[in-house]
Design a protein around this motif. Structure first.
Motif, short mmCIF file in Angstrom:
data_model
loop_
_atom_site.label_atom_id
_atom_site.label_comp_id
_atom_site.label_asym_id
_atom_site.label_seq_id
_atom_site.Cartn_x
_atom_site.Cartn_y
_atom_site.Cartn_z
N ALA A 300 29.78 53.21 43.49
CA ALA A 300 29.52 52.22 44.63
C ALA A 300 30.09 50.97 44.13
O ALA A 300 30.38 50.61 42.96
CB ALA A 300 27.93 51.94 44.55
N ILE A 301 30.80 50.08 45.14
CA ILE A 301 31.21 48.67 44.72
C ILE A 301 30.82 47.84 45.57
O ILE A 301 30.27 47.85 46.66
CB ILE A 301 32.86 49.05 45.18
CG1 ILE A 301 33.66 48.33 44.42
CG2 ILE A 301 33.00 49.13 46.57
CD1 ILE A 301 35.13 48.48 44.31
N ILE A 302 30.63 46.89 44.64
CA ILE A 302 30.04 45.50 45.29
C ILE A 302 31.19 44.51 45.11
O ILE A 302 31.43 44.25 43.95
CB ILE A 302 28.78 45.11 44.57
CG1 ILE A 302 27.78 46.35 44.93
CG2 ILE A 302 28.13 43.85 45.17
CD1 ILE A 302 26.40 46.11 43.99
N SER A 303 31.40 43.74 46.10
CA SER A 303 32.78 42.91 45.85
C SER A 303 32.26 41.60 46.74
O SER A 303 31.50 41.44 47.72
CB SER A 303 33.90 43.44 46.16
OG SER A 303 33.91 44.04 47.56
N ALA A 304 33.21 40.72 46.31
CA ALA A 304 33.24 39.28 46.91
C ALA A 304 34.56 38.70 46.69
O ALA A 304 35.24 38.65 46.00
CB ALA A 304 32.05 38.29 46.43
N PRO A 305 34.92 38.07 47.72
CA PRO A 305 36.22 36.97 47.58
C PRO A 305 35.89 35.88 46.65
O PRO A 305 34.89 35.28 46.77
CB PRO A 305 36.68 36.46 48.86
CG PRO A 305 35.23 36.46 49.71
CD PRO A 305 34.49 37.71 49.17
N SER A 315 39.85 38.70 45.16
CA SER A 315 38.40 39.32 45.00
C SER A 315 37.83 39.79 43.58
O SER A 315 38.59 40.07 42.94
CB SER A 315 38.16 40.55 46.17
OG SER A 315 39.21 41.59 45.67
N LEU A 316 36.59 39.93 43.52
CA LEU A 316 36.13 40.18 42.25
C LEU A 316 34.78 41.34 42.47
O LEU A 316 34.51 41.21 43.79
CB LEU A 316 35.73 39.25 41.31
CG LEU A 316 34.95 38.08 41.71
CD1 LEU A 316 33.63 38.44 41.72
CD2 LEU A 316 35.11 36.81 41.01
N GLY A 317 34.50 42.08 41.43
CA GLY A 317 33.29 42.96 42.08
C GLY A 317 33.02 43.83 40.88
O GLY A 317 33.59 43.80 39.74
N VAL A 318 32.14 44.64 41.27
CA VAL A 318 31.72 45.67 40.02
C VAL A 318 31.96 47.35 40.86
O VAL A 318 31.72 47.44 41.89
CB VAL A 318 30.28 45.72 39.69
CG1 VAL A 318 30.20 44.28 39.29
CG2 VAL A 318 29.16 45.71 40.98
#
Length: 347
Positions: A300-305, A315-318
């Motif tokens: 799963a990927i969780i991201s935000a600008p 963008s960054l995320g996990v």
């Protein structure tokens, strides 16, 4: 239209409890484990029926006939969108993230710290996608002539980040020309992105070639993307590879090798993370990441600008196993993006 298995509130609550329990334990969840929370309101038989309905609806499956149920991708997607999206950052996480990211003096330092925080909260990868060279901001340029006629071009961006490149121009330059070109760029274009500078130089040359041909011609020669070796791809910072390698979801060695190859190549990570910039949600969640690897069903990927001076930069995320603490990861990603944007805007 909502899946019929989720029409009733109690079904949604039981599914949320089951997903949360599975995330905590990693073991198939039995109806008995869920019924303990509902002893006064729902019978064990009712809970078994609800779980059967959820299984028919594609939200649960049984790895073995005698085992409890395990969430599917649809269950994780429901949990992220309807449950975890309502969560708030805990005071403990807020204070910890502030301590970890506070005091960074440069963009590279804040990037490293943000990656570490994101890896910790997800038990997976923390990823920061930085813009290509052309979208970085110029604070100061310097140029030096080498004895063999090559030129050292040094680009300094806010926060003290530097990029230097030795180029071989198609004609000889004197040091005085290089000094004049750097001075022109510093006086007129400090605070501009490199691609915006080049665009404005070309426009000036097209509208008043006689006035600008000398100095702008020199600047364009030394500012050519091919000369600077500019890549139009984004840069990627990754933390936490060792953590994701150790998760139970990737005991299959073939799948693990493919995942590690995707992490090494990085361009696949860029594609997936940057997709979040085009979505309306402040935090974007993708369950199942086939774009990265065949083993992506377990990811799963969780991201935000993030922004700099209110302009989206990257963008960054996990990236982690689907069995992830979504409430913690989603709130942390949102807060890290906020702090990262604030820190960049001050540099």
């Amino acid at each position: 239209m909502r899946n019929p298995a989720l029409q009733e509130r109690r079904n949604r609550q039981i599914l949320a409890d089951l997903v949360r329990t599975y995330i905590e334990t990693g073991e198939p969840v039995s109806s008995r484990a869920i019924s303990k929370s509902y002893e006064e309101t729902l019978s064990a038989a009712t809970i078994r029926n609800v779980m059967a309905d959820l299984e028919d609806g594609g939200f649960l499956y049984q790895p073995h006939t005698s085992a409890g149920r395990v969430p599917t991708s649809s269950a994780y997607r429901f949990f992220a969108q309807e449950i975890a999206s309502q969560a708030t950052l805990t005071i403990g996480d807020r204070d910890w993230i502030q301590r970890e990211m506070g005091g960074a003096k440069s963009a590279s330092e804040i990037t490293e710290r943000a990656g570490h925080v994101l890896a910790e909260v997800s038990n997976g990868l923390g990823i920061i996608v930085s813009p290509p060279l052309g979208r970085t901001v110029l604070e100061h340029a310097r140029m030096w002539l080498l004895p063999d006629g090559r030129v050292v071009v040094v680009l300094i961006s806010p926060g003290g980040n530097t990029r230097d490149k030795i180029v071989r121009p198609n004609r000889p330059f004197a040091q005085s020309e290089l000094d004049a070109t750097a001075d022109f760029l510093n006086r007129h274009y400090s605070g501009w992105t490199l691609e915006a500078i080049r665009g404005d130089l070309l426009l000036k040359l097209a509208t008043d070639r006689e006035q600008y041909e000398g100095i702008i011609g020199n600047a364009l020669t030394l500012w050519d993307p091919a000369m600077l070796g500019e890549s139009h791809t984004s840069q990627v910072h990754v933390e936490g590879t060792a953590q994701i390698v150790g998760t139970p979801e990737f005991t299959n060695q073939a799948q693990l090798r493919e995942l590690l190859a995707a992490i090494e190549e990085k361009h696949r990570l860029v594609t997936v993370l940057n997709a979040c910039i085009e979505t309306p949600e402040p935090v974007h969640v993708q369950i199942g990441v086939k774009e990265i690897a065949e083993a992506g069903d377990n990811l799963a990927i969780i991201s935000a600008p993030y922004t700099r001076n209110d302009l989206v930069q990257g963008s960054l995320g996990v990236l982690g196993p689907t069995r992830m603490h979504y409430e913690r990861a989603m709130t942390a990603v949102a807060y890290v993006a906020q702090l990262f944007s604030e820190a960049l805007s001050k540099m």
